[in-house]
Design a protein around this motif. Structure first.
Motif, PDB file in Angstrom:
ATOM      1  N   GLY A 186      82.278  50.553  50.479  1.00 52.90           N
ATOM      2  CA  GLY A 186      82.005  51.968  50.261  1.00 52.90           C
ATOM      3  C   GLY A 186      82.054  52.724  51.585  1.00 52.90           C
ATOM      4  N   ILE A 187      82.658  53.907  51.573  1.00 48.82           N
ATOM      5  CA  ILE A 187      82.717  54.751  52.773  1.00 48.82           C
ATOM      6  C   ILE A 187      82.170  56.131  52.434  1.00 48.82           C
ATOM      7  N   ALA A 188      81.114  56.537  53.135  1.00 47.62           N
ATOM      8  CA  ALA A 188      80.437  57.810  52.872  1.00 47.62           C
ATOM      9  C   ALA A 188      80.450  58.681  54.120  1.00 47.62           C
ATOM     10  N   GLY A 189      80.087  59.952  53.934  1.00 42.50           N
ATOM     11  CA  GLY A 189      80.014  60.895  55.038  1.00 42.50           C
ATOM     12  C   GLY A 189      80.353  62.293  54.570  1.00 42.50           C
ATOM     13  N   GLN A 192     101.178  58.814  59.141  1.00 41.25           N
ATOM     14  CA  GLN A 192     100.834  58.703  57.727  1.00 41.25           C
ATOM     15  C   GLN A 192      99.346  58.460  57.511  1.00 41.25           C
ATOM     16  N   LEU A 193      98.645  58.048  58.553  1.00 43.86           N
ATOM     17  CA  LEU A 193      97.248  57.632  58.382  1.00 43.86           C
ATOM     18  C   LEU A 193      96.223  58.720  58.686  1.00 43.86           C
ATOM     19  N   HIS A 194      96.478  59.551  59.683  1.00 44.30           N
ATOM     20  CA  HIS A 194      95.437  60.515  60.038  1.00 44.30           C
ATOM     21  C   HIS A 194      95.464  61.725  59.115  1.00 44.30           C
ATOM     22  N   GLY A 195      94.294  62.374  58.977  1.00 42.65           N
ATOM     23  CA  GLY A 195      94.183  63.545  58.128  1.00 42.65           C
ATOM     24  C   GLY A 195      94.462  64.813  58.913  1.00 42.65           C
ATOM     25  N   LYS A 204      86.296  60.689  56.702  1.00 42.96           N
ATOM     26  CA  LYS A 204      86.174  59.526  55.816  1.00 42.96           C
ATOM     27  C   LYS A 204      87.528  59.022  55.339  1.00 42.96           C
ATOM     28  N   SER A 205      88.380  59.973  54.933  1.00 39.15           N
ATOM     29  CA  SER A 205      89.671  59.581  54.358  1.00 39.15           C
ATOM     30  C   SER A 205      90.534  58.856  55.380  1.00 39.15           C
ATOM     31  N   THR A 206      90.506  59.315  56.627  1.00 38.79           N
ATOM     32  CA  THR A 206      91.264  58.640  57.677  1.00 38.79           C
ATOM     33  C   THR A 206      90.725  57.232  57.895  1.00 38.79           C
ATOM     34  N   THR A 207      89.413  57.092  57.960  1.00 37.42           N
ATOM     35  CA  THR A 207      88.794  55.774  58.105  1.00 37.42           C
ATOM     36  C   THR A 207      89.221  54.853  56.973  1.00 37.42           C
ATOM     37  N   ALA A 208      89.213  55.369  55.751  1.00 33.84           N
ATOM     38  CA  ALA A 208      89.570  54.557  54.588  1.00 33.84           C
ATOM     39  C   ALA A 208      91.034  54.123  54.652  1.00 33.84           C
ATOM     40  N   ARG A 209      91.928  55.054  54.997  1.00 35.87           N
ATOM     41  CA  ARG A 209      93.354  54.717  55.047  1.00 35.87           C
ATOM     42  C   ARG A 209      93.655  53.697  56.143  1.00 35.87           C
TER      43      ARG A 209
END
Length: 321
Positions: A94-97, A40-43, A103-108
């Motif tokens: 904040g998460i950028a890139g 569920q977490l990785h993109g 980024k989305s995987t890092t955020a989740r």
């Protein structure tokens, strides 16, 4: 560790190898198996392993946990000093890139790990895609091909949203975006109700508008002014380009097959035509945005995750405090 610290003495960052960073988790190795599901977490086309979570994201969550607890203690001390009970305000990350960097995987992953600590169980995640101008406005201004560039966002609305969150407002609405429709969803909102932490993820969240784009009467307020901690997910351009093309190929075989998808017209492209189109989009849109707007902000971040060609983090840069 000593060698790295000596080497980085005159830079704003301390650089950790993957192995050194993994050692910083200390006794924070929680029994987190019940808190997340890797699937569920990785993109899409972004590998995520238990080892990556344990060696990279758990130490990062542990560090942020310490920062949040310090912030909560400072808030309590300030309220005591003032003799009042000021509203507790969310800690904002904040998460950028670049597009396709992960980024989305890092955020989740961070959202899920940070929820495991009793100090801050309520963690909300907001993406800045919802703050893009609707397609009809981008079309009217002839900037549809610059979607994702700073000028394609309603920055004023995003700043007002963050100001309301940071002021402790009880309920704050964020607009929602559909990647299927490739547009902001009219009237659909995500409500933020005084969580402990808010993670804000987007390509240009560390962007600073050039002074010439500001009116003299405008205050110099930037999205990143509201961040307590910021992360930049970094990788070599050639690797991100490869990941973007690979993801585009996967989307052609999955999401693009949906007749309601904005990109359904690409569903029946050949393999060669798909790679050619994805390469063109990267070269014409995503690469210029990365080079002109996104990558120059990396050293404004509190922490930089540096990925290798395999999509896993190989080193970490932490800003000295």
């Amino acid at each position: 560790m000593t060698t790295s610290l000596k080497r980085e003495r005159y830079t704003p960052y301390i650089t950790f190898s993957r192995e050194e960073w993994a050692e910083t988790s200390g006794d924070a190795l929680l029994q987190l198996q019940d808190y997340y599901d890797l699937e569920q977490l990785h993109g899409m086309n972004e590998p995520l392993t238990q080892e990556e979570i344990t060696q990279i994201y758990l130490p990062l969550a542990h560090l942020i946990n310490l920062y949040v607890k310090s912030s909560q203690a400072l808030h309590k001390a300030t309220s005591s000093f003032l003799g009042s009970q000021e509203l507790k305000v969310p800690y904002i990350i904040g998460i950028a890139g670049s597009v396709a960097v992960g980024k989305s995987t890092t955020a989740r992953v961070l959202q899920r790990l940070l929820q495991a600590w009793p100090d801050h169980p309520r963690v909300d995640l907001v993406t800045t895609d919802g703050f893009l101008y609707p397609n009809k406005i981008l079309d009217a201004n002839n900037i549809m091909n610059r979607k994702g560039f700073p000028e394609s966002y309603d920055i004023k609305r995003l700043i007002h949203f963050l100001a309301d969150v940071k002021s402790g407002k009880e309920r704050v609405a964020a607009p929602l975006y559909s990647h299927l429709e490739y547009d902001v969803l009219p009237g659909q909102l995500q409500w933020i109700e005084q969580p402990d932490i808010v993670i804000v993820e987007g390509v240009n969240v560390l962007q600073v508008r050039p002074r010439q784009q500001q009116k003299d009467k405008d205050p110099a307020i930037f999205v990143s002014d509201f961040f307590d901690f910021s992360i930049y997910v970094d990788a070599a351009e050639k690797d991100i380009r490869k990941w973007y093309i690979s993801r585009f190929e996967s989307l052609r075989a999955t999401a693009f097959q949906n007749p309601e998808s904005f990109f359904h017209r690409y569903a029946h492209l050949s393999d060669a035509a798909t790679v050619e189109l994805a390469t063109q989009i990267w070269e014409d849109i995503n690469k210029p945005n990365l080079e002109q707007n996104i990558a120059p902000t990396r050293y404004r971040a509190s922490l930089i995750l540096e990925k290798g060609h395999h999509h896993f983090v190989q080193s970490v840069k932490l800003r000295k405090t």
